[in-house]
Enzyme design. Sequence first.
Site, PDB file in Angstrom:
ATOM      1  N   HIS A 374       0.785  -1.238   0.000  1.00 15.72           N
ATOM      2  CA  HIS A 374       0.000   0.000   0.000  1.00 15.72           C
ATOM      3  C   HIS A 374       0.807   1.272   0.000  1.00 15.72           C
ATOM      4  CE1 HIS A 374      -4.190  -1.251   0.434  1.00 15.72           C
ATOM      5  NE2 HIS A 374      -3.681  -2.351   0.962  1.00 15.72           N
ATOM      6  N   LYS A 562      -9.174  13.939   3.962  1.00 12.82           N
ATOM      7  CA  LYS A 562      -8.321  12.746   4.037  1.00 12.82           C
ATOM      8  C   LYS A 562      -7.426  12.911   5.251  1.00 12.82           C
ATOM      9  CE  LYS A 562      -7.049  13.661  -0.236  1.00 12.82           C
ATOM     10  NZ  LYS A 562      -6.893  12.538  -1.137  1.00 12.82           N
ATOM     11  N   ARG A 563      -6.717  11.860   5.611  1.00  7.46           N
ATOM     12  CA  ARG A 563      -5.770  11.993   6.717  1.00  7.46           C
ATOM     13  C   ARG A 563      -4.884  13.217   6.497  1.00  7.46           C
ATOM     14  NH1 ARG A 563      -1.825   8.328   6.629  1.00  7.46           N
ATOM     15  NH2 ARG A 563      -2.460   7.593   4.580  1.00  7.46           N
ATOM     16  N   LYS A 568       0.088  14.612   1.357  1.00  7.28           N
ATOM     17  CA  LYS A 568      -1.235  14.879   0.793  1.00  7.28           C
ATOM     18  C   LYS A 568      -1.452  16.379   0.550  1.00  7.28           C
ATOM     19  CE  LYS A 568      -3.387  10.688   2.735  1.00  7.28           C
ATOM     20  NZ  LYS A 568      -4.180  10.063   1.660  1.00  7.28           N
ATOM     21  N   THR A 670      -8.517   6.435  -2.627  1.00  8.50           N
ATOM     22  CA  THR A 670      -9.858   5.934  -2.950  1.00  8.50           C
ATOM     23  C   THR A 670     -10.872   7.057  -2.776  1.00  8.50           C
ATOM     24  OG1 THR A 670     -10.009   5.110  -0.681  1.00  8.50           O
ATOM     25  CG2 THR A 670      -9.507   3.503  -2.401  1.00  8.50           C
ATOM     26  N   LYS A 674     -14.462   8.087  -4.896  1.00 12.24           N
ATOM     27  CA  LYS A 674     -15.780   8.383  -4.323  1.00 12.24           C
ATOM     28  C   LYS A 674     -16.295   9.707  -4.860  1.00 12.24           C
ATOM     29  CE  LYS A 674     -14.038   6.388  -0.021  1.00 12.24           C
ATOM     30  NZ  LYS A 674     -13.409   6.800   1.248  1.00 12.24           N
TER      31      LYS A 674
HETATM   32  C1  PLP Z   1     -12.140   6.993   1.578  1.00 16.42           C
HETATM   33  C2  PLP Z   1     -11.695   7.355   2.928  1.00 16.42           C
HETATM   34  C3  PLP Z   1     -10.348   7.577   3.182  1.00 16.42           C
HETATM   35  C4  PLP Z   1      -9.300   7.526   2.105  1.00 16.42           C
HETATM   36  O1  PLP Z   1      -9.235   8.784   1.475  1.00 16.42           O
HETATM   37  P1  PLP Z   1      -8.038   9.189   0.511  1.00 16.42           P
HETATM   38  O2  PLP Z   1      -8.501  10.474  -0.069  1.00 16.42           O
HETATM   39  O3  PLP Z   1      -7.914   8.119  -0.517  1.00 16.42           O
HETATM   40  O4  PLP Z   1      -6.830   9.341   1.341  1.00 16.42           O
HETATM   41  C5  PLP Z   1      -9.964   7.910   4.467  1.00 16.42           C
HETATM   42  N1  PLP Z   1     -10.860   8.011   5.455  1.00 16.42           N
HETATM   43  C6  PLP Z   1     -12.171   7.822   5.242  1.00 16.42           C
HETATM   44  C7  PLP Z   1     -13.119   7.976   6.376  1.00 16.42           C
HETATM   45  C8  PLP Z   1     -12.636   7.479   3.976  1.00 16.42           C
HETATM   46  O5  PLP Z   1     -13.946   7.278   3.783  1.00 16.42           O
END
Ligand code: PLP
Length: 850
Positions: A374, A562-563, A568, A670, A674
């Site tokens: 990952h 995101k985190r 990022k 991911t 979404k």
């Molecule tokens: C989808 C998701 C992530 C991953 O987000 P990225 O933008 O790919 O880093 C992290 N936390 C939650 C709660 C998510 O739903």
Amino acid sequence: MLINSNLYNCEPLTAPGTKPEALSVTEFRDSFVHKFAAMHGKPLSTATDGEKFAALAALLREIISKNLITTRQERARTDPKQVYYLSIEFLLGRLLATNLVNLGLRETCAEALSQLGIQLDSLLPEEEDAGLGNGGLGRLAACYLDSMAALGLAGHGCGLRYRYGLFEQKIINGYQHEYPDNWLQDRSYVWEYRRPDEQIAVRYGGTVRMQTNGKTRFLHENYEQVMAVPYDVPVVGFQNKIVNTLRLWSAEIDISHYTCCRQGADCNSVIDYKHGVEALTDLLYPDDTHYEGQLLRLKQQYFLVSASLQSIVRSFRLNHDALRLLPAKAAIHINDTHPALAVPELMRILLDDCGLGWDEAWPLTVATISYTNHTILPEALETWPVTMVAQLLPRIHMLIQEINERTGRELWHTYPGDWDRIRAMSIVADGQVHMAHLAIAGSHSVNGVARIHTEILKQSVMRNFAACTPDKFTNVTNGITHRRWLLTANPRLAALINDAIGPDWIKTPAKLAELAAAASDPGFLAALAAVKLDNKRQLARYIKAKNNLTVDINSIFDSHIKRMHAYKRQFLNVMHIMDLYNRLRADPALTIAPRTFIFGGKAAPGYYKAKKTIKLINTLADKINNDPAIRDQLKVVFLENYNVSLAELIIPAADVSEQISTASREASGTGNMKFMMNGAVTIGTLDGANIEIREAAGADNIFVFGLSANEVLDYYQQGGYNPRELYTSDPRLKTITDQLVNGFFPVGPEEFRLHYDDLLHHGDEYFLLQDFAGYVDTQNRLAAAYCDQQRWQRLGLLNIAYSGWFSSDRTFAEYATDIWQLTEPVPFWNQDQPGIYDQLRPLARQDVLC
Ligand SMILES: *Cc1c(COP(=O)(O)O)cnc(C)c1O
């Protein structure tokens, strides 16, 4: 064309030969009333939402239980190959709404409750958000469970039942504060089944004695034993009556230790033991900045692996005599390296518990295990001190050494004399166990999670391994479950799609492509805009309630959730906002496309800079939101406690999706998928799955900027990047950078010193100064596109239309065929139209990386 707005319960959604739960509204209502009375012993009229939720969940559990039993009976009869997905994280989120949708009962339930004067939507927030994970990796695991059940695969998750989930984030005075996430509320989880009869003993410490009378045997002695008790969370398939399970292990004491306490043995050591056992599954990712924390993490990893594998082999042996059938009947998949001890643990079980010899056991192990990588971030590539492994897991340590020696010997044959290469590939080196190397050695398949990520693995981080065993390496680009992220999270959009193309996309998400035809239909585009506006209104209400801030629902909702992490680049987003703000301040007459910048994300508790970035965003928000001079053209919002439920609220309301990681650093992402699926337009770098999103959506339908992965990697390898020069030559950058420390913000000059220093004195590791100009230009282009509403709606529509490729159903079909080699017929996503995904498959372009 089929017009059907009845989204959740209509016939065409059902897979052949199956159907949603046949329960009428009246039956549902009466059952609910009964359940409520039996459970709470009080009139419904005096019930709290929490009590109503509990009764509703219990009612669904009854239906699910029936399906779980029949699924198990059916599987016992047909004996399909089972997939076990081992992951230290499962970020499930809430399950009530998705369970209703998957059972085909959402409409029935909503109607039944409304006859009782109850709003289904008001019960949903009563469920705790199961946050047994940190971010993308854990959410991915949860999406995969959903797809496996929907596809009817016998696929199960194996994880840990943490007493506390990822911390709860509160923002106080702009800073992140962490509170325990007491998700179980001292109760049991409504969906789970505790199965004490299937508990497993896991052993730590002690010594290993070799016994050689006839056959050599290894006896593990003087160990400490912990009981792993499984809790099964049902995973409901989409209207196919299939229920798989997510098995979460909880650590409990071995009662025999207690008996000696009562008999007056050393009580203190027994109490220590009890505390130690309780700590084992208390927390996800205990603080590992000190030795005890590291030890606890290793203990957790082994706990997950040992309990899962013993249980897998036990259930295999119940039905099969010949161990050589193991790879034909079980696939064990390890999600990143946290469960990599699966390799020596399976060897231990096959050798010590089953009595096989090494030459029989090793090929079985390799054929059974597969591994997903990952990350290429060097700090995330796990290693453990050999001494720690030896002390905590003496038998496992022996096996790791043996695997290391044997693989080393093989390498010696392949590369005689090439010590440097062999050393670089060894599992044990410099006093450390390299978990990724162990995982590669013990797996028949290693995959990255987006095409570029797999390429980088093969060309740099795992170059030696890829050269040696090229066939092991493969790519499976991540996906997300469209059933949660579109059908459940954005019901208005789902209904609109149904009106346009019928509901077949729910079973075959590639069919979303049929929506592209509506790109020239102004009526449809207007309807799409109305859905988005509704969703924005809903989010605006939440922002008002949470942050007491009014935002303009006609402004661009630009979301960066995101985190919190330097790679990022939330900070790059901040720099752009500061620049916009400076422009508005400099020219009071300037009119721009109004924007609302929405942030959300947790910073790891020990990650100082990421926490400062949260403070920076909030400080900027205070300044901008309270400045009348800019006439409400900008707003900045940080929504606290980002989790799955918050994502479900933000993503359907987003116009713009920020995916601006430093190229090469984000394995896939991911979140980007979404957003795409919900019609947000991406602004991003050519990193991770953004590249494939661009290919799928079309280069005109996404906004791309910045260094390429190759350029970044070249800088990392060869140097030559000069951030200071950019700072002096671009006055915007000079202004912004100086503003971090010159009193522009009403905080002391030290508050954001680290951000300042990282840009100017620490080499700007993530290339913010370099990518700034391109980012600002691209933001300007994007705002111009937004002002042409027709064009903007078309962009959103085409993103939705071409998002089918990113359904985790497609991902899972790839895993099932390429990696797990499931031989049973699988009801594939493309059964109606073979090849439909191939038409969508993003072209494998050579120029991306090389
Ligand atoms: C989808 C998701 C992530 C991953 O987000 P990225 O933008 O790919 O880093 C992290 N936390 C939650 C709660 C998510 O739903």
